[in-house]
Design a protein around this motif. Structure first.
Motif, PDB file in Angstrom:
ATOM      1  N   VAL A   9       0.877  -1.188   0.000  1.00  0.00           N
ATOM      2  CA  VAL A   9       0.000   0.000   0.000  1.00  0.00           C
ATOM      3  C   VAL A   9       0.906   1.228   0.000  1.00  0.00           C
ATOM      4  CG1 VAL A   9      -1.844   1.239   1.194  1.00  0.00           C
ATOM      5  CG2 VAL A   9      -1.725  -1.263   1.356  1.00  0.00           C
ATOM      6  N   GLU A  10       0.635   2.168  -0.907  1.00  0.00           N
ATOM      7  CA  GLU A  10       1.535   3.320  -1.038  1.00  0.00           C
ATOM      8  C   GLU A  10       1.144   4.474  -0.107  1.00  0.00           C
ATOM      9  OE1 GLU A  10       2.485   5.735  -4.799  1.00  0.00           O
ATOM     10  OE2 GLU A  10       3.599   3.846  -5.021  1.00  0.00           O
ATOM     11  N   TYR A  11       2.137   5.104   0.482  1.00  0.00           N
ATOM     12  CA  TYR A  11       1.908   6.254   1.360  1.00  0.00           C
ATOM     13  C   TYR A  11       2.909   7.351   1.007  1.00  0.00           C
ATOM     14  CZ  TYR A  11      -0.399   2.698   4.249  1.00  0.00           C
ATOM     15  OH  TYR A  11      -1.208   1.690   4.698  1.00  0.00           O
ATOM     16  N   GLU A  12       2.454   8.583   1.161  1.00  0.00           N
ATOM     17  CA  GLU A  12       3.371   9.727   1.049  1.00  0.00           C
ATOM     18  C   GLU A  12       3.741  10.125   2.465  1.00  0.00           C
ATOM     19  OE1 GLU A  12       3.519  13.769  -1.599  1.00  0.00           O
ATOM     20  OE2 GLU A  12       1.782  12.463  -1.701  1.00  0.00           O
ATOM     21  N   ARG A  17      12.040  10.606   8.589  1.00  0.00           N
ATOM     22  CA  ARG A  17      11.434   9.783   9.639  1.00  0.00           C
ATOM     23  C   ARG A  17      11.845   8.333   9.435  1.00  0.00           C
ATOM     24  NH1 ARG A  17       9.349  12.297  13.778  1.00  0.00           N
ATOM     25  NH2 ARG A  17       7.328  11.262  13.944  1.00  0.00           N
ATOM     26  N   THR A  18      11.819   7.572  10.500  1.00  0.00           N
ATOM     27  CA  THR A  18      12.112   6.146  10.355  1.00  0.00           C
ATOM     28  C   THR A  18      10.831   5.397   9.979  1.00  0.00           C
ATOM     29  OG1 THR A  18      11.625   5.641  12.646  1.00  0.00           O
ATOM     30  CG2 THR A  18      13.899   6.308  12.142  1.00  0.00           C
ATOM     31  N   ILE A  19      10.985   4.133   9.588  1.00  0.00           N
ATOM     32  CA  ILE A  19       9.802   3.354   9.181  1.00  0.00           C
ATOM     33  C   ILE A  19       8.807   3.266  10.341  1.00  0.00           C
ATOM     34  CG2 ILE A  19       9.000   1.072   8.428  1.00  0.00           C
ATOM     35  CD1 ILE A  19      11.794   0.716   7.094  1.00  0.00           C
ATOM     36  N   LEU A  20       9.312   3.003  11.542  1.00  0.00           N
ATOM     37  CA  LEU A  20       8.397   2.853  12.688  1.00  0.00           C
ATOM     38  C   LEU A  20       7.728   4.190  13.035  1.00  0.00           C
ATOM     39  CD1 LEU A  20       7.663   0.310  14.150  1.00  0.00           C
ATOM     40  CD2 LEU A  20       9.424   0.757  15.839  1.00  0.00           C
ATOM     41  N   GLN A  21       8.499   5.273  12.925  1.00  0.00           N
ATOM     42  CA  GLN A  21       7.902   6.603  13.170  1.00  0.00           C
ATOM     43  C   GLN A  21       6.789   6.893  12.185  1.00  0.00           C
ATOM     44  OE1 GLN A  21      11.443   9.030  13.021  1.00  0.00           O
ATOM     45  NE2 GLN A  21      11.278   9.544  15.195  1.00  0.00           N
ATOM     46  N   ASP A  25       3.108   7.816  12.894  1.00  0.00           N
ATOM     47  CA  ASP A  25       2.501   9.061  12.380  1.00  0.00           C
ATOM     48  C   ASP A  25       1.194   8.773  11.659  1.00  0.00           C
ATOM     49  OD1 ASP A  25       4.799  10.302  13.236  1.00  0.00           O
ATOM     50  OD2 ASP A  25       5.685  10.522  11.241  1.00  0.00           O
ATOM     51  N   LEU A  26       1.199   7.697  10.866  1.00  0.00           N
ATOM     52  CA  LEU A  26       0.020   7.372  10.058  1.00  0.00           C
ATOM     53  C   LEU A  26      -1.069   6.662  10.872  1.00  0.00           C
ATOM     54  CD1 LEU A  26       1.867   6.034   6.864  1.00  0.00           C
ATOM     55  CD2 LEU A  26       0.585   8.173   7.016  1.00  0.00           C
ATOM     56  N   GLY A  27      -0.767   6.379  12.145  1.00  0.00           N
ATOM     57  CA  GLY A  27      -1.751   5.682  12.993  1.00  0.00           C
ATOM     58  C   GLY A  27      -1.936   4.230  12.582  1.00  0.00           C
ATOM     59  N   LEU A  28      -0.926   3.667  11.920  1.00  0.00           N
ATOM     60  CA  LEU A  28      -1.083   2.298  11.411  1.00  0.00           C
ATOM     61  C   LEU A  28      -0.569   1.237  12.383  1.00  0.00           C
ATOM     62  CD1 LEU A  28       0.118   2.847   7.726  1.00  0.00           C
ATOM     63  CD2 LEU A  28      -2.198   2.322   8.471  1.00  0.00           C
ATOM     64  N   LEU A  29       0.293   1.666  13.314  1.00  0.00           N
ATOM     65  CA  LEU A  29       0.927   0.692  14.211  1.00  0.00           C
ATOM     66  C   LEU A  29      -0.113  -0.022  15.058  1.00  0.00           C
ATOM     67  CD1 LEU A  29       4.151   1.872  16.039  1.00  0.00           C
ATOM     68  CD2 LEU A  29       3.815  -0.093  14.528  1.00  0.00           C
ATOM     69  N   GLY A  30      -0.167  -1.329  14.928  1.00  0.00           N
ATOM     70  CA  GLY A  30      -1.157  -2.097  15.690  1.00  0.00           C
ATOM     71  C   GLY A  30      -2.573  -1.832  15.223  1.00  0.00           C
ATOM     72  N   ASN A  31      -2.672  -1.180  14.104  1.00  0.00           N
ATOM     73  CA  ASN A  31      -3.976  -0.750  13.610  1.00  0.00           C
ATOM     74  C   ASN A  31      -4.013  -0.993  12.104  1.00  0.00           C
ATOM     75  OD1 ASN A  31      -6.457   0.378  13.840  1.00  0.00           O
ATOM     76  ND2 ASN A  31      -5.758   2.505  13.846  1.00  0.00           N
ATOM     77  N   VAL A  77       8.404  -1.842   1.756  1.00  0.00           N
ATOM     78  CA  VAL A  77       8.600  -2.507   3.064  1.00  0.00           C
ATOM     79  C   VAL A  77       7.582  -3.631   3.201  1.00  0.00           C
ATOM     80  CG1 VAL A  77       8.601  -2.148   5.572  1.00  0.00           C
ATOM     81  CG2 VAL A  77       9.338  -0.290   4.046  1.00  0.00           C
ATOM     82  N   HIS A  78       8.053  -4.773   3.694  1.00  0.00           N
ATOM     83  CA  HIS A  78       7.127  -5.882   3.967  1.00  0.00           C
ATOM     84  C   HIS A  78       7.182  -6.239   5.459  1.00  0.00           C
ATOM     85  CE1 HIS A  78       6.270  -6.481  -0.248  1.00  0.00           C
ATOM     86  NE2 HIS A  78       7.572  -6.262  -0.470  1.00  0.00           N
ATOM     87  N   THR A  79       6.029  -6.290   6.075  1.00  0.00           N
ATOM     88  CA  THR A  79       6.002  -6.532   7.534  1.00  0.00           C
ATOM     89  C   THR A  79       5.476  -7.922   7.888  1.00  0.00           C
ATOM     90  OG1 THR A  79       3.731  -5.764   7.911  1.00  0.00           O
ATOM     91  CG2 THR A  79       5.458  -4.074   7.861  1.00  0.00           C
ATOM     92  N   LYS A  80       5.035  -8.683   6.881  1.00  0.00           N
ATOM     93  CA  LYS A  80       4.499 -10.000   7.240  1.00  0.00           C
ATOM     94  C   LYS A  80       4.964 -11.115   6.318  1.00  0.00           C
ATOM     95  CE  LYS A  80       0.131  -7.998   5.708  1.00  0.00           C
ATOM     96  NZ  LYS A  80      -1.091  -7.458   6.195  1.00  0.00           N
ATOM     97  N   SER A  81       6.163 -10.914   5.738  1.00  0.00           N
ATOM     98  CA  SER A  81       6.693 -11.986   4.889  1.00  0.00           C
ATOM     99  C   SER A  81       7.171 -13.144   5.770  1.00  0.00           C
ATOM    100  CB  SER A  81       7.854 -11.450   4.047  1.00  0.00           C
ATOM    101  OG  SER A  81       8.920 -11.097   4.893  1.00  0.00           O
ATOM    102  N   ASP A  82       7.411 -14.307   5.154  1.00  0.00           N
ATOM    103  CA  ASP A  82       7.865 -15.480   5.920  1.00  0.00           C
ATOM    104  C   ASP A  82       9.175 -15.198   6.654  1.00  0.00           C
ATOM    105  OD1 ASP A  82       5.650 -16.749   5.025  1.00  0.00           O
ATOM    106  OD2 ASP A  82       6.674 -17.927   3.461  1.00  0.00           O
ATOM    107  N   ARG A  83      10.076 -14.469   5.982  1.00  0.00           N
ATOM    108  CA  ARG A  83      11.376 -14.158   6.628  1.00  0.00           C
ATOM    109  C   ARG A  83      11.164 -13.306   7.882  1.00  0.00           C
ATOM    110  NH1 ARG A  83      15.285 -11.173   2.922  1.00  0.00           N
ATOM    111  NH2 ARG A  83      16.806 -11.563   4.585  1.00  0.00           N
ATOM    112  N   VAL A  84      10.247 -12.347   7.776  1.00  0.00           N
ATOM    113  CA  VAL A  84       9.982 -11.460   8.919  1.00  0.00           C
ATOM    114  C   VAL A  84       9.375 -12.262  10.080  1.00  0.00           C
ATOM    115  CG1 VAL A  84       8.538  -9.546   9.712  1.00  0.00           C
ATOM    116  CG2 VAL A  84       9.754  -9.381   7.535  1.00  0.00           C
ATOM    117  N   ILE A  85       8.420 -13.127   9.766  1.00  0.00           N
ATOM    118  CA  ILE A  85       7.775 -13.919  10.813  1.00  0.00           C
ATOM    119  C   ILE A  85       8.800 -14.835  11.485  1.00  0.00           C
ATOM    120  CG2 ILE A  85       5.955 -15.639  11.310  1.00  0.00           C
ATOM    121  CD1 ILE A  85       4.804 -12.930  10.435  1.00  0.00           C
ATOM    122  N   ALA A  86       9.679 -15.442  10.667  1.00  0.00           N
ATOM    123  CA  ALA A  86      10.702 -16.342  11.225  1.00  0.00           C
ATOM    124  C   ALA A  86      11.638 -15.557  12.144  1.00  0.00           C
ATOM    125  CB  ALA A  86      11.485 -16.997  10.093  1.00  0.00           C
TER     126      ALA A  86
END
Ligand code: SF4
Ligand code: SF4
Ligand code: FES
Length: 467
Positions: A9-12, A17-21, A25-31, A77-86
């Motif tokens: 999903v694309e965002y401007e 800022r860092t990825i986590l910031q 900022d976008l209110g996406l963390l845990g959401n 950025v991918h947050t739920k790929s197999d490598r990330v989960i592992a």
């Protein structure tokens, strides 16, 4: 502004800022986007020590930590790929080598990030047989915080908090590698005006407040949004309640007021709701029903009006905007001048604590009330809506009708005293020192017969025959 894609999903996003910031900022963390993290905190410097926030970035061979990787245009950025989960599973296994999963006896159970993440990514059994790191149990770090060292996952949030916010630096991590332990600096104790925030930011049950520890399981409580009333900063809080009782105040994030912190004094002020209260109406020195006391107050108002006597109004900077406005309107209807108020003052600091020790002095000023500590002089009647003046100021006043939350020298002297609801027992709004109007909701029902000040004023006006 760079454009990045997170899980396609694309965002401007803002530059630098860092990825986590950016996710924060976008209110996406845990959401919508899960990037679990322990050491990162939005209001502290980056530590990069827990390694839980790893994400995959297209074109970058190794996984990267989201908390310390700045965004760049075109980044995918991918947050739920197999490598990330592992990777998450691996980090959780490492963290759980020393951390006991003693949730049934841990006070943090129900609001513990380790418990949550262990549920999602934990391994069912330990693969190690070596003895666990020796650790201290239930150590008093100071007057407010208790430390269970074996639960510490060394995220250093508490260390950075003490260095960066109160700048007292009482905590540090000693030793190296698997012998690393969180400790107090020798000869010091954790005792600063913001000390209890470390319990909020500790992601596990290693730091708990002595006040709340083992009082109640958090799943028996629910949290209501409110505003601290102990100084004019108006820190945003959550009041945890159960069975019509308040158990604690927690900070509620508001970047424009209190970031994610509150001071210890404000945090502990929940106890004031239940101590020292004016519990029964009084009229002419005797306990009376609310109805009889209101009737007597109405008679006093009517008598002063009929005699064309002087009526003065005294307001409190602890009252809500609606109650203050009702008071202003009643005084105008009685032909009295603007109400007076006084603000208790004390120490301030450069973090949150303000010198004005009341939440709504700005509300009083905005409603045209006059700040003064001076004697009221001769008057037939003082109508008092809460008060912060000494009883001596009322020396030459013949009758006092007081609506107040707590007993005081003045309540003992008042001709009529009516119990009022505290801010935890009604909804309303305060105006803080920067002019921000902040509303709060009722947290508990009063356990005594008590009315909001505006309701009590309306009853008195009706009893006095004022339309
Ligand atoms: S006590 Fe808590 S906040 Fe401090 S380092 Fe350990 S886990 Fe982190
Ligand atoms: S700084 Fe003021 S408003 Fe904030 S928690 Fe402390 S007393 Fe309450
Ligand atoms: S949150 Fe990124 S390494 Fe801990």
């Amino acid at each position: 502004m760079p454009k990045i894609a997170i899980d396609s999903v694309e965002y401007e996003v803002p530059e630098g800022r860092t990825i986590l910031q950016v996710l924060d900022d976008l209110g996406l963390l845990g959401n919508g986007v899960e990037v679990p993290h322990y050491c990162w905190h939005p209001k502290l410097s980056v530590d990069g020590s827990c390694r839980l926030c790893q994400v995959e970035i297209e074109g970058v061979p190794k996984l990267q930590i989201a908390c310390n990787t700045p965004v760049a245009n075109g980044m995918k950025v991918h947050t739920k790929s197999d490598r990330v989960i592992a990777a998450r599973r691996g980090v959780m296994e490492l963290l759980l080598i020393n951390h006991p999963l003693d949730c049934p006896i841990c006070d943090q159970a129900g609001e513990c990030k380790l418990q949550d993440h262990a549920f999602d990514w934990g391994v069912p059994a330990a693969r190690t047989t070596e003895p666990r790191r020796p650790a201290k149990k239930a150590v008093d770090l100071g007057p407010t915080i208790v430390f269970d060292q074996e639960r510490c996952i060394l995220c250093r949030r508490c260390v950075r908090f003490c260095r960066e916010i109160p700048k007292t630096g009482e905590l540090g991590v000693v030793n190296r590698g698997d012998e690393s332990l969180l400790e107090l600096f020798p000869g010091s104790e954790l005792d600063n005006p913001y000390s209890m925030n470390v319990a909020d930011i500790c992601p596990v049950g290693a730091l708990t407040t002595r006040d709340f520890r083992f009082k109640i399981r958090v799943w028996f409580t629910d949290d209501v949004e409110s505003v601290c009333n102990q100084c004019s900063r108006g820190c945003n809080i959550l009041a945890s309640r159960s069975n019509n009782k308040v158990y604690r105040f927690l900070p509620r994030r508001n970047d424009a007021v209190n970031d994610t912190w509150i001071c210890d004094h404000g945090r502990m002020s929940y106890k004031k709701n239940s101590t020292g209260r004016l519990t029964a109406p009084r009229a002419d020195g005797r306990e009376a029903s609310y109805t009889d006391a209101v009737k007597r107050a109405g008679e006093l108002v009517r008598a002063a009006l009929d005699a064309k006597g002087k009526i003065v109004g005294v307001a409190s900077p602890f009252a809500s905007n609606a109650d203050l406005a009702a008071f202003r309107d009643l005084l105008a209807a009685l032909g009295a001048g603007p109400a007076r108020f006084s603000v208790p003052r004390g120490e301030s600091d450069a973090i949150l604590i303000e010198a004005e020790k009341a939440p709504n002095a700005a509300g009083c000023r905005a409603l045209g009330m006059v700040e003064s500590n001076e004697q009221l002089g001769r008057a037939d009647l003082a109508l008092v809506l809460g008060h912060t003046l000494t009883a001596e100021v009322f020396g030459d006043v013949r009758n006092i009708v007081l609506i107040d939350t707590h007993e005081s020298a003045l309540s003992a002297r008042a001709t009529v005293a009516l119990p009022a609801r505290t801010f935890l027992e009604k909804s309303g709004a305060f105006t803080n020192s920067r002019g921000l109007v902040q509303s709060f909701s009722a947290v508990v029902e009063p356990t005594i017969e008590a009315w909001s000040e505006s309701d009590a004023l309306a009853q008195i006006a009706a009893a006095a025959g004022i339309a």
